[in-house]
Design an enzyme around this catalytic site. Structure first.
Site, short mmCIF file in Angstrom:
data_model
loop_
_atom_site.label_atom_id
_atom_site.label_comp_id
_atom_site.label_asym_id
_atom_site.label_seq_id
_atom_site.Cartn_x
_atom_site.Cartn_y
_atom_site.Cartn_z
N CYS A 118 0.81 -1.23 0.00
CA CYS A 118 0.00 0.00 0.00
C CYS A 118 0.84 1.27 0.00
CB CYS A 118 -0.94 -0.01 1.19
SG CYS A 118 -2.06 -1.41 1.13
N HIS A 259 -3.81 6.93 1.80
CA HIS A 259 -4.12 5.59 1.30
C HIS A 259 -5.53 5.22 1.76
CE1 HIS A 259 -4.02 1.42 0.41
NE2 HIS A 259 -3.95 1.03 1.67
N ASN A 289 -10.05 -0.81 -1.41
CA ASN A 289 -8.60 -0.67 -1.26
C ASN A 289 -7.92 -1.23 -2.52
OD1 ASN A 289 -5.92 -0.78 -0.54
ND2 ASN A 289 -6.27 -1.75 1.45
O1 UT7 Z 1 -4.12 -1.50 3.13
C1 UT7 Z 1 -3.28 -2.33 3.84
C2 UT7 Z 1 -3.41 -2.17 5.30
N1 UT7 Z 1 -4.64 -2.72 5.74
C3 UT7 Z 1 -5.39 -2.03 6.58
O2 UT7 Z 1 -5.08 -0.94 6.92
C4 UT7 Z 1 -6.64 -2.73 7.10
C5 UT7 Z 1 -6.69 -2.63 8.60
N2 UT7 Z 1 -7.79 -3.32 9.19
C6 UT7 Z 1 -9.12 -2.97 9.00
O3 UT7 Z 1 -9.42 -2.12 8.22
C7 UT7 Z 1 -10.14 -3.62 9.89
O4 UT7 Z 1 -9.51 -4.32 10.93
C8 UT7 Z 1 -11.12 -4.57 9.14
C9 UT7 Z 1 -12.04 -3.77 8.25
C10 UT7 Z 1 -10.34 -5.56 8.33
C11 UT7 Z 1 -11.98 -5.31 10.16
O5 UT7 Z 1 -12.67 -4.38 10.98
P1 UT7 Z 1 -12.64 -4.52 12.56
O6 UT7 Z 1 -13.46 -3.44 13.12
O7 UT7 Z 1 -11.21 -4.61 13.01
O8 UT7 Z 1 -13.40 -5.88 12.74
P2 UT7 Z 1 -12.95 -7.14 13.57
O9 UT7 Z 1 -12.05 -7.99 12.77
O10 UT7 Z 1 -12.52 -6.73 14.95
O11 UT7 Z 1 -14.36 -7.85 13.73
C12 UT7 Z 1 -15.44 -7.25 14.45
C13 UT7 Z 1 -16.65 -8.14 14.34
C14 UT7 Z 1 -16.34 -9.59 14.68
O12 UT7 Z 1 -17.48 -10.14 15.31
P3 UT7 Z 1 -17.54 -10.29 16.90
O13 UT7 Z 1 -16.36 -11.14 17.25
O14 UT7 Z 1 -17.43 -8.90 17.43
O15 UT7 Z 1 -18.87 -10.93 17.11
C15 UT7 Z 1 -16.15 -10.24 13.33
O16 UT7 Z 1 -16.44 -11.61 13.34
O17 UT7 Z 1 -17.12 -8.15 12.99
C16 UT7 Z 1 -17.15 -9.49 12.49
N3 UT7 Z 1 -16.79 -9.45 11.09
C17 UT7 Z 1 -17.68 -9.29 10.10
N4 UT7 Z 1 -19.00 -9.16 10.10
C18 UT7 Z 1 -19.63 -9.01 8.93
C19 UT7 Z 1 -15.54 -9.51 10.53
N5 UT7 Z 1 -15.62 -9.41 9.19
C20 UT7 Z 1 -16.93 -9.28 8.90
C21 UT7 Z 1 -17.63 -9.10 7.70
N6 UT7 Z 1 -18.97 -8.96 7.76
N7 UT7 Z 1 -17.03 -9.05 6.52
#
Ligand code: UT7
Length: 335
Positions: A118, A259, A289
Site C-alpha cells: 500500500c 491511502h 482498497n
Molecule cells: O491496506 C493495507 C493495510 N490494511 C489495513 O489498513 C486494514 C486494517 N484493518 C481494518 O481495516 C479492519 O480491521 C477490518 C475492516 C479488516 C476489520 O474491521 P474490525 O473493526 O477490526 O473488525 P474485527 O475484525 O474486529 O471484527 C469485528 C466483528 C467480529 O465479530 P464479533 O467477534 O465482534 O462478534 C467479526 O467476526 O465483525 C465481524 N466481522 C464481520 N462481520 C460481517 C468480521 N468481518 C466481517 C464481515 N462482515 N465481513
C-alpha cells in the site's frame, strides 16, 4: 531532501487513471458470504469496488498510462522511465513495467516494478523524484496498479470485500522552481510486520504446488485487527512528523491524500493532523482498497475535479504490508 542542494524539483505535470467497468457492490458479497452492507460500510467505508475480468495488471496500468500520455499530449518516445508500484504483477518476471513499455511504444524508456504494497506509490514517487532531481531524466511515469481480485479468496469475508482493482499514473518532470513539486518525504519499512499481512505462496520460499493451492496459500492473508492498530498510529504519526519537519500547520494544508484502506484509519489520521473532512481526498466508497493505486487514483480524480490549485500543499500518506509506511509533502505544480 534538502531543497537548497538540488537544481531541479520533481513536479507532477499530469495524471491518468483507469478503473475496470465491472462493479461488485456490497449486496453481491451479502449473496456469497455471511456479511452485510451495513457492516461493510460502517466498519470500512466501502460500498463498491471494481474488478478486471480479462487480462492482468498490465492492462490496467497500460490504460492509465495511455490516459496520462493523451491528457498531457506526451509522445511515448519521450518517456524516459516507467516505474510501476504493484504487488500483483502479471507474472514474477518480466516486470509489468516492461509489458507497459511495449504496449505504449515507449521505445526509449527503461523501467521496473516496485513492491511495497500500500506504500508502493509513495516509494515509487520517491524513486522517480530522485531520478528527476539528479538531472538525468526528464519524463518519469510513476504508476500504481493492482489486480487485487487475482489474489483474493472470495470465501474469506475478512479480506475479499476490502480490495478492488484499478490503476493510476502521474508524470514527473523537472522544474527549476524549487518551491513546487515534491518537497519532502519520510518513508519507513519494518519487516517484523510480515506475519500480519502477506501472501504465503507463489514466491521462492513456497513455490506453487498442489499443496499450496489446496491450502489456499495464493491469497491475501490479513490479521485485520493487528494491522488496524499499527496503521492508525503509523499513518497519523508520520503525517504529523512531516508537517512539523516542514513547518506546516493544519491550515497550510490544502489536502491530505491518504491511502484508502479503511475510512476509520483515514479519519483518525486527519483528526491527528487537525485537518477537516472536506480537506481529505476520499474515494474508498467507490473503489475499496486498490493497494498501490489508491493515492494516484485520488490525485487523478481530485485534480480533474478542479480541487487542486497551483501552490497547494498536499500531504500524501500510506500504511501497508511489510510493514511499510510513509508521508510525502508535495506542492501542486499545475495551474
Ligand atoms: O491496506 C493495507 C493495510 N490494511 C489495513 O489498513 C486494514 C486494517 N484493518 C481494518 O481495516 C479492519 O480491521 C477490518 C475492516 C479488516 C476489520 O474491521 P474490525 O473493526 O477490526 O473488525 P474485527 O475484525 O474486529 O471484527 C469485528 C466483528 C467480529 O465479530 P464479533 O467477534 O465482534 O462478534 C467479526 O467476526 O465483525 C465481524 N466481522 C464481520 N462481520 C460481517 C468480521 N468481518 C466481517 C464481515 N462482515 N465481513
Amino acid at each position: 531532501m534538502q531543497k537548497k542542494n538540488k537544481l531541479y524539483s520533481a513536479v507532477i505535470t499530469g495524471v491518468g487513471m483507469y478503473v475496470p467497468e465491472k462493479v461488485l457492490d456490497n449486496k453481491y458479497f451479502e449473496s456469497i458470504l455471511d456479511t452485510n452492507d451495513e457492516w461493510i460500510r460502517t466498519r470500512t467505508g466501502i460500498s463498491e469496488r471494481r474488478v478486471l475480468e480479462e487480462g492482468g495488471t498490465s492492462v490496467l496500468a497500460t490504460k492509465a498510462v495511455e490516459d496520462l500520455l493523451k491528457s498531457t499530449n506526451t509522445d511515448p518516445l519521450d518517456v524516459d522511465v516507467i516505474i510501476i508500484a504493484t504487488i500483483t504483477p502479471d507474472m514474477a518476471f518480466p516486470a509489468t513495467a516492461a509489458l507497459v513499455q511495449d504496449n505504449i511504444g515507449a521505445k526509449n524508456a527503461w523501467g521496473y516494478d516496485l513492491s511495497a504494497a500500500c506504500s508502493g506509490f509513495l516509494f515509487a514517487m520517491q524513486s522517480g523524484t530522485s531520478l528527476i532531481e539528479s538531472g538525468q531524466y526528464k519524463k518519469v511515469v510513476v504508476v500504481g496498479a493492482e489486480k487485487m481480485s487475482s489474489i483474493l479468496d472470495y470465501t474469506d469475508r475478512n479480506t475479499c470485500l476490502l480490495f478492488g482493482d484499478g490503476a493510476a499514473a502521474v508524470l514527473l518532470e523537472p522544474s527549476e522552481d524549487l518551491n513546487i513539486g515534491v518537497q519532502d518525504s519520510i518513508l519507513r519499512t519494518d519487516g517484523s510486520g510480515k506475519d500480519a499481512l502477506f501472501m504465503k505462496a507463489g514466491g521462492s520460499l513456497h513455490p506453487a504446488s498442489h499443496e499450496t493451492v489446496d491450502n489456499r496459500e495464493h491469497f491475501v492473508y490479513q490479521d485485520g485487527k493487528a494491522v488496524f492498530k499499527v496503521a492508525v498510529k503509523g499513518m497519523a504519526d508520520i503525517s504529523v512528523e512531516i508537517m512539523e519537519k516542514n513547518g506546516l500547520k493544519s491550515e497550510d494544508i490544502a489536502y491530505l491524500v491518504p491511502h484508502q484502506a479503511n475510512l476509520r484509519i483515514i479519519d483518525a489520521t486527519a483528526k491527528r493532523m487537525g485537518i477537516p473532512p472536506e480537506k481529505v481526498t476520499i474515494n474508498i466508497a467507490k473503489y475499496g482498497n486498490t493497494t498501490a493505486a489508491t493515492i494516484p487514483l485520488c490525485l487523478a480524480e481530485y485534480y480533474r475535479d478542479g480541487k487542486f490549485k497551483k501552490g497547494d500543499n498536499l500531504i500524501l500518506a500510506a500504511f501497508g504490508a511489510g510493514y511499510t509506511w510513509g508521508s510525502m509533502h508535495i506542492v501542486w505544480g499545475i495551474d
